[in-house]
Design a protein around this motif. Sequence first.
Motif, short mmCIF file in Angstrom:
data_model
loop_
_atom_site.label_atom_id
_atom_site.label_comp_id
_atom_site.label_asym_id
_atom_site.label_seq_id
_atom_site.Cartn_x
_atom_site.Cartn_y
_atom_site.Cartn_z
N ASP A 106 27.35 69.31 33.90
CA ASP A 106 26.04 69.29 33.22
C ASP A 106 25.17 70.45 33.68
N TYR A 107 25.13 70.66 34.97
CA TYR A 107 24.32 71.75 35.52
C TYR A 107 24.83 73.11 35.03
N GLU A 110 23.87 73.83 31.48
CA GLU A 110 22.44 74.12 31.31
C GLU A 110 22.05 75.50 31.83
N THR A 111 22.77 76.01 32.82
CA THR A 111 22.30 77.23 33.49
C THR A 111 23.17 78.46 33.29
#
Length: 163
Positions: A106-107, A110-111
């Motif tokens: 997920d991280y 997103e990044t």
Amino acid sequence: MGLNSRRSIFLLIALACAAAIGFALYAQHVWGLQPCPLCIFQRVGVMAVGAIALLAAIHNPGQLGGRLWAGLAAIAALGGGAVSVRHVWLQHLPPDQVPSCGPGLDYMLETMPMSNVLSKVLKGSGECASIDWTFLGMSMPFWTGVFFALVLVLLAKAFFTKK
């Protein structure tokens, strides 16, 4: 109905994929086995094969169309199978050669740009090397690879079936 027609083969593949995803979700939500990034990509492969097979069964194409659908599903199955092989390889590395655990999927989504996410995920990490579940002494990624291999056999049958 049997496996005498492409439609029945594609329908069987779609149902098997739905069952495989159902089992993965059961293992995650009932048994508490959290999927690593490579597990997620294997699930994506199973869902892609299942969606393609379902569309092929609904379409019920002729011989050329059936071969195109089977080829498309085979590409998805080969991709998912390759991720399974990579995952099993990571699980069999000596402990000192296992890559360190990275950030969560997920991280990363997103990044990072998608190309970086794919690169990092396919390299695998420490959480991908752990074995939390086995059946007959083999891990879930192994059985997912067997699943993809069986799907490829059925897709070959669909490719060469005349009706």
